[in-house]
Scaffold this motif. Structure first.
Motif, PDB file in Angstrom:
ATOM      1  N   ARG A 124      -6.010  -2.513  -5.616  1.00 24.30           N
ATOM      2  CA  ARG A 124      -7.454  -2.613  -5.774  1.00 24.30           C
ATOM      3  C   ARG A 124      -8.106  -1.457  -5.024  1.00 24.30           C
ATOM      4  O   ARG A 124      -7.597  -0.993  -4.011  1.00 24.30           O
ATOM      5  CB  ARG A 124      -7.950  -3.933  -5.186  1.00 24.30           C
ATOM      6  N   GLN A 125      -9.254  -0.976  -5.491  1.00 29.70           N
ATOM      7  CA  GLN A 125      -9.935   0.075  -4.746  1.00 29.70           C
ATOM      8  C   GLN A 125     -10.431  -0.457  -3.406  1.00 29.70           C
ATOM      9  O   GLN A 125     -10.958  -1.567  -3.318  1.00 29.70           O
ATOM     10  CB  GLN A 125     -11.111   0.650  -5.533  1.00 29.70           C
ATOM     11  N   ASP A 126     -10.248   0.331  -2.359  1.00 27.22           N
ATOM     12  CA  ASP A 126     -10.696  -0.061  -1.031  1.00 27.22           C
ATOM     13  C   ASP A 126     -12.210  -0.125  -0.999  1.00 27.22           C
ATOM     14  O   ASP A 126     -12.909   0.775  -1.486  1.00 27.22           O
ATOM     15  CB  ASP A 126     -10.187   0.954  -0.007  1.00 27.22           C
ATOM     16  N   TRP A 127     -12.743  -1.186  -0.395  1.00 30.75           N
ATOM     17  CA  TRP A 127     -14.186  -1.421  -0.387  1.00 30.75           C
ATOM     18  C   TRP A 127     -14.932  -0.317   0.363  1.00 30.75           C
ATOM     19  O   TRP A 127     -15.922   0.214  -0.138  1.00 30.75           O
ATOM     20  CB  TRP A 127     -14.479  -2.778   0.267  1.00 30.75           C
ATOM     21  N   LYS A 130     -14.682   3.109  -1.392  1.00 26.29           N
ATOM     22  CA  LYS A 130     -15.518   3.146  -2.602  1.00 26.29           C
ATOM     23  C   LYS A 130     -16.969   3.443  -2.247  1.00 26.29           C
ATOM     24  O   LYS A 130     -17.632   4.244  -2.923  1.00 26.29           O
ATOM     25  CB  LYS A 130     -15.407   1.819  -3.358  1.00 26.29           C
ATOM     26  N   HIS A 138      -6.574  -0.221  -1.751  1.00 23.29           N
ATOM     27  CA  HIS A 138      -6.492  -1.100  -0.588  1.00 23.29           C
ATOM     28  C   HIS A 138      -5.106  -1.734  -0.558  1.00 23.29           C
ATOM     29  O   HIS A 138      -4.614  -2.224  -1.572  1.00 23.29           O
ATOM     30  CB  HIS A 138      -7.575  -2.181  -0.651  1.00 23.29           C
ATOM     31  N   TYR A 187      -6.097   1.079 -10.750  1.00 20.26           N
ATOM     32  CA  TYR A 187      -6.781   0.103  -9.913  1.00 20.26           C
ATOM     33  C   TYR A 187      -6.648  -1.304 -10.502  1.00 20.26           C
ATOM     34  O   TYR A 187      -6.829  -1.496 -11.717  1.00 20.26           O
ATOM     35  CB  TYR A 187      -8.271   0.427  -9.781  1.00 20.26           C
ATOM     36  N   GLU A 190     -11.519  -5.272  -9.905  1.00 20.33           N
ATOM     37  CA  GLU A 190     -12.134  -5.741  -8.663  1.00 20.33           C
ATOM     38  C   GLU A 190     -12.359  -7.255  -8.600  1.00 20.33           C
ATOM     39  O   GLU A 190     -12.192  -7.854  -7.531  1.00 20.33           O
ATOM     40  CB  GLU A 190     -13.442  -4.980  -8.424  1.00 20.33           C
ATOM     41  N   VAL A 194     -10.545  -9.965  -3.997  1.00 21.10           N
ATOM     42  CA  VAL A 194     -11.855  -9.922  -3.359  1.00 21.10           C
ATOM     43  C   VAL A 194     -11.723  -9.950  -1.843  1.00 21.10           C
ATOM     44  O   VAL A 194     -10.702 -10.358  -1.290  1.00 21.10           O
ATOM     45  CB  VAL A 194     -12.757 -11.088  -3.831  1.00 21.10           C
ATOM     46  N   SER A 195     -12.769  -9.496  -1.196  1.00 19.50           N
ATOM     47  CA  SER A 195     -12.857  -9.487   0.259  1.00 19.50           C
ATOM     48  C   SER A 195     -13.628 -10.709   0.731  1.00 19.50           C
ATOM     49  O   SER A 195     -14.720 -10.997   0.221  1.00 19.50           O
ATOM     50  CB  SER A 195     -13.578  -8.219   0.723  1.00 19.50           C
ATOM     51  N   ASP A 199     -17.300 -10.170  -0.299  1.00 20.53           N
ATOM     52  CA  ASP A 199     -17.522 -10.825  -1.585  1.00 20.53           C
ATOM     53  C   ASP A 199     -17.738 -12.339  -1.484  1.00 20.53           C
ATOM     54  O   ASP A 199     -18.403 -12.916  -2.344  1.00 20.53           O
ATOM     55  CB  ASP A 199     -16.329 -10.569  -2.518  1.00 20.53           C
TER      56      ASP A 199
END
Length: 266
Positions: A124-127, A130, A138, A187, A190, A194-195, A199
């Motif tokens: 996943r793309q790092d928050w 990004k 990530h 990727y 998203e 999730v974070s 998120d």
């Protein structure tokens, strides 16, 4: 015969107890539609469920060079996960590995993550990256194929100091950028990973209501604070990251694992 899902994690040191590995194992096997072969690389195998296959945590021949570069980057102790990328780590392995950090909770189907973009490294793309407009994966969830992506180990083995320096001491930057350079990176969507802090429990709503689980979340990452143990009963360690008690976390991380494995293992 349905192919197995090969799952891997690493537990080094004593920050995380065996229950983290066991609960991850339970969460994976409850949320994937094929048989699971689950590996944990560790030097502390005590307390792991008997179905978990233990891989010894190696001291890599390039460990000193990597440590020297990490010291300059002030990231001592990082980048141990590169040992997971060693070709031939599991001699009879067929297919890719789906890997997880231990500070994640499985909350939905993993089939789509496991099966997406065959032949590619997936993260996943790092928050944070990004928000800064930088392309970086990530490291909490990662999918790779040892038969195709041996360069993730071989490149750092050849010149550990240079590679760690280029990655600025970040394992996830090293992994994702190396795959991007080889045009074999994708990727993970998203909504699937999730974070918790960004998120599920963002400021200022975290002061008004309990953390919410996004509808299509498959994995919730507890990077930074609060960690899972913080969020269970609520956490007041930070004004921005304050958390009310999280019932769905207890259900997915502890209660369902105990029902699955038994209370002695979760």
């Amino acid at each position: 015969m349905t192919e197995r899902a090969n799952i891997i994690c690493i537990k080094w040191g004593t920050l995380f107890g065996p229950e983290y590995v066991n609960r991850l194992y339970s969460g994976v096997r409850r949320n994937i539609s094929r048989p699971v072969r689950f590996f944990c690389m560790t030097e502390h195998a005590e307390g792991l469920h008997p179905d978990i296959e233990v891989l010894p945590l190696p001291v890599e021949p390039f460990a000193d060079r990597m440590a020297s570069a990490l010291a300059v980057a002030n990231r001592q102790g990082a980048m141990r996960k590169v040992s997971l990328f060693r070709p031939g780590l599991v001699p009879d392995l067929e297919g890719p590995f789906l890997g997880f950090d231990l500070d994640v909770v499985i909350t939905g189907s993993l089939d789509e993550i496991h099966d997406m973009a065959p032949g590619m490294v997936a993260m996943r793309q790092d928050w944070t990256e990004k928000r800064k407009g930088r392309p970086t994966g990530h490291g909490s969830v990662f999918r790779f194929d040892p038969a195709l992506h041996g360069f993730l180990y071989e490149d750092i083995a050849k010149n550990a100091y240079r590679e760690v320096e280029a990655a600025r001491g970040s394992e996830q930057r090293y992994t994702s950028h190396k795959a991007m350079e080889r045009d074999c990176f994708k990727y993970i969507p998203e909504p699937w990973v999730v974070s918790f802090k960004y998120d599920c429990n963002p400021f200022p709503g975290n002061w008004m209501h309990a953390p919410r689980l996004p509808e299509d979340a498959r994995v919730v990452c507890f990077h930074g604070r609060p960690k899972m143990t913080d969020a269970l009963e609520g956490w007041n360690g930070s004004f921005i990251r304050h958390s009310k008690p999280c019932d769905w976390l207890r259900e997915h991380w502890i209660d369902r694992a105990k029902a699955d494995l038994g209370p002695d293992w979760a």
